[in-house]
Design an enzyme around this catalytic site. Structure first.
Site, PDB file in Angstrom:
ATOM      1  N   CYS A 254       1.294  -1.362   0.145  1.00 52.39           N
ATOM      2  CA  CYS A 254      -0.185   0.007  -0.026  1.00 52.39           C
ATOM      3  C   CYS A 254       0.798   1.202   0.138  1.00 52.39           C
ATOM      4  CB  CYS A 254      -0.696   0.156   1.422  1.00 52.39           C
ATOM      5  SG  CYS A 254      -1.681   0.671   1.554  1.00 52.39           S
TER       6      CYS A 254
ATOM      7  N   CYS B 152       0.537   4.584   6.906  1.00 52.97           N
ATOM      8  CA  CYS B 152       0.275   5.113   8.148  1.00 52.97           C
ATOM      9  C   CYS B 152       0.993   4.306   9.291  1.00 52.97           C
ATOM     10  CB  CYS B 152      -1.151   3.960   8.154  1.00 52.97           C
ATOM     11  SG  CYS B 152      -2.577   4.259   6.756  1.00 52.97           S
TER      12      CYS B 152
ATOM     13  N   CYS C 159       1.033   0.691  10.121  1.00 49.40           N
ATOM     14  CA  CYS C 159       0.397  -1.227   9.107  1.00 49.40           C
ATOM     15  C   CYS C 159       1.408  -1.895   8.839  1.00 49.40           C
ATOM     16  CB  CYS C 159      -0.456  -0.507   8.272  1.00 49.40           C
ATOM     17  SG  CYS C 159      -1.434  -1.668   7.533  1.00 49.40           S
TER      18      CYS C 159
ATOM     19  N   CYS D 178     -16.011  -9.198   6.192  1.00 51.03           N
ATOM     20  CA  CYS D 178     -15.844  -7.510   5.497  1.00 51.03           C
ATOM     21  C   CYS D 178     -14.774  -7.765   5.036  1.00 51.03           C
ATOM     22  CB  CYS D 178     -15.461  -7.499   7.322  1.00 51.03           C
ATOM     23  SG  CYS D 178     -13.927  -5.574   6.626  1.00 51.03           S
TER      24      CYS D 178
ATOM     25  N   CYS E  96     -19.456  -5.828   4.169  1.00 51.84           N
ATOM     26  CA  CYS E  96     -18.263  -5.283   4.303  1.00 51.84           C
ATOM     27  C   CYS E  96     -17.340  -5.359   3.524  1.00 51.84           C
ATOM     28  CB  CYS E  96     -17.979  -4.705   6.203  1.00 51.84           C
ATOM     29  SG  CYS E  96     -17.237  -3.456   6.459  1.00 51.84           S
TER      30      CYS E  96
ATOM     31  N   CYS F  57     -19.306   2.304   8.798  1.00 43.80           N
ATOM     32  CA  CYS F  57     -18.163   1.678   9.668  1.00 43.80           C
ATOM     33  C   CYS F  57     -16.860   3.000  10.315  1.00 43.80           C
ATOM     34  CB  CYS F  57     -18.068   0.552   9.473  1.00 43.80           C
ATOM     35  SG  CYS F  57     -17.108  -0.754  10.489  1.00 43.80           S
TER      36      CYS F  57
ATOM     37  N   ARG G 111     -17.791  -2.682  17.934  1.00 41.70           N
ATOM     38  CA  ARG G 111     -16.577  -3.272  17.528  1.00 41.70           C
ATOM     39  C   ARG G 111     -15.129  -3.799  18.427  1.00 41.70           C
ATOM     40  NH1 ARG G 111     -18.545  -6.006  12.985  1.00 41.70           N
ATOM     41  NH2 ARG G 111     -20.450  -4.064  12.535  1.00 41.70           N
TER      42      ARG G 111
HETATM   43  N1  SAM Z   1      -6.505   0.687   3.017  1.00 47.99           N
HETATM   44  C1  SAM Z   1      -8.269   1.109   3.658  1.00 47.99           C
HETATM   45  C2  SAM Z   1      -7.997   1.738   4.902  1.00 47.99           C
HETATM   46  O1  SAM Z   1      -7.163   1.992   5.618  1.00 47.99           O
HETATM   47  O2  SAM Z   1      -8.843   2.372   5.029  1.00 47.99           O
HETATM   48  C3  SAM Z   1      -8.123  -0.546   4.320  1.00 47.99           C
HETATM   49  C4  SAM Z   1      -7.408  -1.648   5.339  1.00 47.99           C
HETATM   50  S1  SAM Z   1      -7.325  -0.561   7.046  1.00 47.99           S
HETATM   51  C5  SAM Z   1      -5.857  -2.235   6.829  1.00 47.99           C
HETATM   52  C6  SAM Z   1      -8.552  -0.906   7.849  1.00 47.99           C
HETATM   53  C7  SAM Z   1      -7.773  -0.692   9.161  1.00 47.99           C
HETATM   54  O3  SAM Z   1      -7.546  -1.468   9.964  1.00 47.99           O
HETATM   55  C8  SAM Z   1      -6.976   0.408   9.601  1.00 47.99           C
HETATM   56  O4  SAM Z   1      -7.813   1.865   9.684  1.00 47.99           O
HETATM   57  C9  SAM Z   1      -6.742   1.181  11.600  1.00 47.99           C
HETATM   58  O5  SAM Z   1      -7.863   1.077  11.936  1.00 47.99           O
HETATM   59  C10 SAM Z   1      -6.519  -1.058  11.249  1.00 47.99           C
HETATM   60  N2  SAM Z   1      -5.423  -1.333  11.329  1.00 47.99           N
HETATM   61  C11 SAM Z   1      -4.567  -1.714  10.902  1.00 47.99           C
HETATM   62  N3  SAM Z   1      -3.080  -2.222  11.252  1.00 47.99           N
HETATM   63  C12 SAM Z   1      -3.819  -2.464  12.743  1.00 47.99           C
HETATM   64  C13 SAM Z   1      -2.782  -3.009  13.624  1.00 47.99           C
HETATM   65  N4  SAM Z   1      -1.896  -2.832  13.257  1.00 47.99           N
HETATM   66  N5  SAM Z   1      -3.316  -2.649  14.550  1.00 47.99           N
HETATM   67  C14 SAM Z   1      -4.646  -2.480  15.055  1.00 47.99           C
HETATM   68  N6  SAM Z   1      -5.525  -2.065  13.873  1.00 47.99           N
HETATM   69  C15 SAM Z   1      -5.107  -2.088  12.334  1.00 47.99           C
HETATM   70  C1  DTB Z   2     -11.372  -2.862  11.677  1.00 48.39           C
HETATM   71  O1  DTB Z   2     -11.257  -1.204  12.110  1.00 48.39           O
HETATM   72  N1  DTB Z   2     -10.094  -3.423  11.849  1.00 48.39           N
HETATM   73  C2  DTB Z   2     -10.334  -4.502  10.899  1.00 48.39           C
HETATM   74  C3  DTB Z   2     -11.602  -3.475  10.101  1.00 48.39           C
HETATM   75  N2  DTB Z   2     -11.246  -2.419   9.942  1.00 48.39           N
HETATM   76  C4  DTB Z   2     -11.095  -4.399   8.521  1.00 48.39           C
HETATM   77  C5  DTB Z   2      -9.240  -4.427  10.766  1.00 48.39           C
HETATM   78  C6  DTB Z   2      -7.935  -4.468  11.147  1.00 48.39           C
HETATM   79  C7  DTB Z   2      -6.193  -5.686  11.139  1.00 48.39           C
HETATM   80  C8  DTB Z   2      -5.837  -5.289  11.869  1.00 48.39           C
HETATM   81  C9  DTB Z   2      -4.047  -5.793  11.565  1.00 48.39           C
HETATM   82  C10 DTB Z   2      -4.116  -6.433  10.477  1.00 48.39           C
HETATM   83  O2  DTB Z   2      -4.854  -7.817  10.181  1.00 48.39           O
HETATM   84  O3  DTB Z   2      -3.441  -6.828   9.729  1.00 48.39           O
HETATM   85 FE1  SF4 Z   3      -2.594   1.245   3.176  1.00 49.16          FE
HETATM   86 FE2  SF4 Z   3      -2.832   0.083   5.760  1.00 49.16          FE
HETATM   87 FE3  SF4 Z   3      -3.275   2.719   6.202  1.00 49.16          FE
HETATM   88 FE4  SF4 Z   3      -4.926   0.749   4.625  1.00 49.16          FE
HETATM   89  S1  SF4 Z   3      -4.061   1.264   6.581  1.00 49.16           S
HETATM   90  S2  SF4 Z   3      -4.108   2.488   4.236  1.00 49.16           S
HETATM   91  S3  SF4 Z   3      -3.685  -0.426   4.005  1.00 49.16           S
HETATM   92  S4  SF4 Z   3      -0.888   1.409   5.210  1.00 49.16           S
END
Ligand code: SAM
Ligand code: DTB
Ligand code: SF4
Length: 342
Positions: A65, A69, A72, A109, A140, A200, A278
């Site tokens: 990506c 963030c 992530c 989802c 979702c 959501c 959630r």
């Molecule tokens: N790329 C899309 C976005 O960011 O809108 C969707 C996927 S992203 C993985 C969805 C959400 O997962 C993020 O907004 C964040 O709140 C959560 N998330 C991602 N990595 C995480 C982590 N290591 N620990 C907790 N929550 C996480």
């Molecule tokens: C959200 O707020 N939590 C879920 C869902 N939206 C998509 C994702 C959590 C991702 C956790 C980190 C991972 O699995 O990489």
């Molecule tokens: Fe990309 Fe992860 Fe940020 Fe979603 S949360 S926009 S997958 S870097």
């Protein structure tokens, strides 16, 4: 300071989007037992107290990506060694959805590691939505930012919910993500709302933010023009190779204090009475007792299965044992029960 919490009537009267930061702060400051009592009262007016919705996640496009963030594992800026993959084909996604349904999930989802979807991907995404919906599952997706046209197409295909998180307070946001703004997140939420899909939207706690940031985060959610129907509260999963995973490794901040997490859930419940709150990422790091307190505080949805998108999750066996111990049952209807309110 006294706080007028929601005393909603069945018609929804009394649902407030005019919360002040001071009121949200005052809720956080309540003695824990008073806070839990208020949260449980609000919860029972709008939801069946012992029913928990089970959702399953699938990463339909993993890694690579362009966004930065700091939490992530899928960011191309992180050094997590995660291999970037292409968008899954529709049949593979539908097979995973069928498995989730067989395991008792009510909602499926689908998440993609994108800044935003490309228009050329929209046909496949819409086919996924239509196929999953035809199985009787709630649908979702979380695909990053959406244009109004893209939101409209997903809504037309039958997408019930779109997940797009504000993640933290407006003030703390710049310390977590630099490649997009809070306003861009709000714009996408507006497009989702305008398309008729349910929203959501939640965030992450345990990123080294202050109590004031958690207040600002819930204040931002609870003062949106309409409350999100679903509010995921994630506890940071610290992943090695991500900015936050590395920064917090081995420090006392590495894990959010359990009771502060419970407080965050309770304030979300009180401020947004009708939302599904959630318990999302990081549930594995919460003890059974802490999870029980989260349910008492008003959480009524969890992710099942042993994987989230890329991170681990408490598996089905652990969840079945927990439900048995607590006398909880899986929600059968997608529409949350509003027994006490009607
Ligand atoms: N790329 C899309 C976005 O960011 O809108 C969707 C996927 S992203 C993985 C969805 C959400 O997962 C993020 O907004 C964040 O709140 C959560 N998330 C991602 N990595 C995480 C982590 N290591 N620990 C907790 N929550 C996480
Ligand atoms: C959200 O707020 N939590 C879920 C869902 N939206 C998509 C994702 C959590 C991702 C956790 C980190 C991972 O699995 O990489
Ligand atoms: Fe990309 Fe992860 Fe940020 Fe979603 S949360 S926009 S997958 S870097």
């Amino acid at each position: 300071m006294s706080v007028s919490v929601n005393r909603p009537s069945p018609s929804g009267e009394g649902i407030r989007t005019d919360w002040t930061r001071e009121e949200i702060r005052a809720l956080f400051d309540l003695p824990l037992l008073d806070l839990l009592y208020e949260a449980q009262q609000v919860h029972r007016r709008w939801h069946a107290p012992n029913e928990i919705q089970l959702s399953t996640l699938l990463s339909i496009k993993t890694g690579g990506c362009p966004e930065d963030c700091g939490y992530c594992s899928q960011s191309a800026h992180a050094k997590t060694g995660l291999r970037a993959e292409k968008l899954m084909d529709v049949d593979t996604v539908l097979a995973a959805a069928a498995e989730a349904k067989a395991a008792g999930s009510g909602r499926f989802c689908m998440g993609a590691a994108w800044r935003e979807p490309k228009d050329r991907d929209m046909d496949a995404l819409c086919a996924m939505v239509a196929g999953v919906k035809a199985m009787g599952l709630e649908t979702c997706m979380t695909l990053g930012m959406l244009s109004p046209g893209q939101a409209g197409r997903l809504a037309e295909a039958g997408l019930d919910y779109y997940n797009h998180n504000l993640d933290t307070s407006p003030e703390h946001y710049g310390a977590i993500v630099t490649t997009r703004t809070y306003q861009e997140r709000l714009d996408t939420l507006g497009h989702v709302r305008a398309s008729g899909m349910a929203v959501c939207c939640g965030g992450i706690v345990g990123m080294g933010e202050s109590r004031e940031d958690r207040i600002g985060f819930l204040h931002a959610l609870a003062t949106l023009p309409a409350h999100p129907e679903s509010v995921p509260i994630n506890a940071l999963v610290p992943v090695k190779g991500t900015v936050l995973g590395d920064m917090l490794a081995g420090t006392p901040l590495a894990k959010i204090d359990d009771l502060e997490f419970v407080r965050t859930v309770a304030v979300a419940r009180i401020a947004m009475p009708r939302a599904m709150v959630r318990l999302s990422a990081g549930r594995e790091s919460l003890s059974e007792s802490t999870q029980a307190l989260c349910f008492l505080a008003g959480a009524n949805s969890i992710f099942t299965g042993d994987k989230l998108l890329t991170a681990g999750n408490a598996g089905a066996d652990a969840d079945a044992a927990l439900f048995q111990k607590l006398g909880l049952v899986a929600m059968t209807s997608a529409e949350p029960a509003r027994a006490a309110a009607e």
